[in-house]
Design a protein around this motif. Structure first.
Motif, PDB file in Angstrom:
ATOM      1  N   ALA A   7       3.781   6.931  -0.626  1.00  0.00           N
ATOM      2  CA  ALA A   7       3.108   7.873  -1.514  1.00  0.00           C
ATOM      3  C   ALA A   7       1.811   8.413  -0.921  1.00  0.00           C
ATOM      4  CB  ALA A   7       2.822   7.199  -2.859  1.00  0.00           C
ATOM      5  N   VAL A   8       1.105   7.596  -0.150  1.00  0.00           N
ATOM      6  CA  VAL A   8      -0.173   8.022   0.420  1.00  0.00           C
ATOM      7  C   VAL A   8       0.022   8.692   1.776  1.00  0.00           C
ATOM      8  CG1 VAL A   8      -2.370   7.198   1.347  1.00  0.00           C
ATOM      9  CG2 VAL A   8      -1.524   6.298  -0.832  1.00  0.00           C
ATOM     10  N   SER A   9       0.840   8.076   2.625  1.00  0.00           N
ATOM     11  CA  SER A   9       0.920   8.511   4.024  1.00  0.00           C
ATOM     12  C   SER A   9       1.660   9.835   4.195  1.00  0.00           C
ATOM     13  CB  SER A   9       1.608   7.428   4.854  1.00  0.00           C
ATOM     14  OG  SER A   9       0.945   6.194   4.724  1.00  0.00           O
ATOM     15  N   THR A  10       2.707  10.051   3.437  1.00  0.00           N
ATOM     16  CA  THR A  10       3.486  11.267   3.633  1.00  0.00           C
ATOM     17  C   THR A  10       2.694  12.532   3.294  1.00  0.00           C
ATOM     18  OG1 THR A  10       5.482   9.989   3.112  1.00  0.00           O
ATOM     19  CG2 THR A  10       5.679  12.390   3.137  1.00  0.00           C
ATOM     20  N   PRO A  11       2.049  12.624   2.113  1.00  0.00           N
ATOM     21  CA  PRO A  11       1.228  13.823   1.865  1.00  0.00           C
ATOM     22  C   PRO A  11       0.097  13.966   2.872  1.00  0.00           C
ATOM     23  CG  PRO A  11       1.647  12.643  -0.179  1.00  0.00           C
ATOM     24  CD  PRO A  11       2.096  11.750   0.930  1.00  0.00           C
ATOM     25  N   MET A  12      -0.524  12.824   3.260  1.00  0.00           N
ATOM     26  CA  MET A  12      -1.630  12.906   4.198  1.00  0.00           C
ATOM     27  C   MET A  12      -1.173  13.425   5.557  1.00  0.00           C
ATOM     28  SD  MET A  12      -3.738  11.870   6.728  1.00  0.00           S
ATOM     29  CE  MET A  12      -2.820  10.453   7.312  1.00  0.00           C
TER      30      MET A  12
END
Length: 493
Positions: free
Chosen positions: A301-306
């Protein structure tokens, strides 16, 4: 208020954990004191989080200024890799020496890295400075989350973790806006000079705010060998992904050697985890199913958008024809919608039942939106931004739930370590995704060994041709999000 065991959405494992008898009991904190502490760590977290992506819109300018395009992705990856390594170490050091001392050390290293980056005369020095920044910034993330768990009761942690999620995502999308404006209307080094006065102000405010923080110190042995082996394994993997198809052909002795090194160091790292007295990643924490699955879901959830944010300015510039500053501004609506997602799921956590439903729906919607972008990579600007807003909203619903469940599944003296493991996974996946997505774009845009590996300038595509390249970037993002969704579905409520 203090952080006693309280009823709430706690996984079953939490009931079997007991605090360390040696942990001192702290006097309860009143609400204003809690707010001051939370505000102090949130400001520090915003500064570090924004610097993950603040350089993205400035990368072309930096490449021209330093005459080096082939190593540009390392300006981002160096920060992420350094943060990956130190996250679990800060968690253990904070459990052993206290949150306040380690927060000051993290901010100091971050400021030192900013100064080195601002003064960099060449790409290598800039990458070293960014790595030093990451060593500091990588400690701020787990420390901020651990501090909040120290001062907030389990049932109320969801609300405050939502604030962290908002800061994380707003900084991730706002960073490119700041970088674009500073690089277009000034010099790219201003991005790093600005961190010095801001960092000093954050250090003073954090030192004062954390003075009354409850203490849960517990001695730890630091597994430096395990940290070194993990670093070498990750570095070998990232070099193979970054050099393959750009500096050297994929089928070459160099890539084969890097892959072999990555496998060797990974095996040695696994061996070290099994035999070390207190390993880099504690098996007692990793074997907890809530921690394990929650970490995977949170990382996705955090790494993909970032990771996608690193390349979205280029997407807006090449596919939709926006300027660097406008490409950064186009990310603002995407950042804003993350807040309602985090708040919505945080409210659900005050209920004893069904708090996973909202993040499951949001996560699934995010996967569907990225799949749509992969299928139609050249929609209208409004439709494209709308799909990206769905991704931001959907992943935002999962972040507070995963974090609170992980922290509630372990004993108080293990919260720092468990939070460090979660942030380690986020940073590692972010580093790998940036490398993978960067390799896709470099190959798609024609930066290949036969054309010089991008040492001078990349071959630029526009419109449908650029959209065809970004199709594969979105497809890779959909795979990463789907893995996180699967972990969330399997995590026990």
């Amino acid at each position: 208020m203090s952080a006693p065991e309280a009823p709430g959405p706690q996984p079953p494992q939490a009931s079997t954990q007991t605090p360390s008898p040696s942990a001192p009991s702290a006097a309860p904190l009143d609400e204003p004191a809690v707010r001051r502490i939370v505000l102090g760590v949130l400001v520090a977290m915003f500064l570090a989080a924004a610097n993950q992506t603040v350089v993205t819109t400035a990368l072309p300018t930096i490449g021209r200024s330093l005459n080096d395009f082939g190593n540009l992705t390392w300006v981002v990856t160096a920060y992420l890799l350094a943060a990956t390594v130190v996250s679990p170490l800060y968690g253990k050091l904070a459990d052993a020496w206290g949150r306040r001392v380690m927060m000051m050390a993290a901010i100091g290293l971050f400021m030192a890295g900013s100064a080195v980056s601002a003064l960099a005369p060449d790409m290598l020095t800039l990458i070293v400075g960014r790595g030093l920044q990451g060593i500091g910034g990588g400690g701020i993330f787990p420390l901020a989350q651990t501090v909040i768990s120290d001062v907030v009761a389990p049932r109320e942690r969801g609300k405050y973790q939502a604030y962290i999620g908002i800061v994380w995502l707003v900084a991730g999308f706002g960073g490119p806006v700041i970088g674009g404006v500073l690089s277009q209307h000034g010099h790219w080094s201003m991005i790093f000079w600005a961190n010095l006065p801001l960092g000093a102000a954050v250090a003073v405010s954090s030192w004062r705010a954390l003075a009354k923080l409850p203490r849960h110190e517990r001695p730890h042995r630091i597994d430096w060998l395990g940290a070194a082996l993990m670093t070498l394994a990750a570095l070998s993997t990232l070099l193979a992904l970054g050099w393959g198809g750009t500096r050297v052909p994929w089928i070459s002795g160099t890539i084969a050697g890097l892959v072999a090194a990555a496998v060797l160091f990974s095996v040695l790292f696994a061996w070290r985890l099994a035999c070390a007295e207190e390993p880099f990643l504690p098996p007692a924490v990793l074997n907890n199913p809530v921690v394990r699955l929650g970490t995977v879901a949170s990382a996705g959830a955090v790494s993909t958008p970032m990771a996608m944010t690193v390349f979205l300015p280029l997407y807006y510039e090449t596919v939709h024809g926006l300027s660097a500053a406008m490409a950064g501004l186009a990310l603002v609506p995407v950042a804003l919608v993350s807040a309602p997602g985090s708040m919505l799921s945080s409210r659900a956590m005050t209920s004893r039942h069904g708090y996973k439903l909202i993040p499951m729906i949001g996560y699934a919607a995010a996967v569907a939106a990225v799949v749509a972008l992969a299928a139609l990579p050249e929609p209208s600007l409004a439709v494209g931004m709308g799909l990206l807003c769905i991704v931001s909203f959907g992943t935002g619903t999962a972040i507070p739930v995963c974090t609170v469940c992980i922290q509630n599944a372990v004993a108080p003296h293990q919260v720092g370590t468990a939070t460090g493991v979660m942030n380690f996974s986020r940073a590692l996946l972010s580093s790998l995704l940036v490398a993978v997505l960067g390799a896709i774009l470099l190959a798609g845009f024609g930066v290949v060994p036969e054309r010089g590996g991008g040492s001078a300038a990349a071959v630029t595509l526009h419109g449908p041709e650029a959209a065809a390249v970004f199709r594969w970037l979105f497809a890779a993002g959909a795979v990463a999000l789907a893995g996180g969704l699967l972990a969330l579905l399997r995590m026990e409520e």
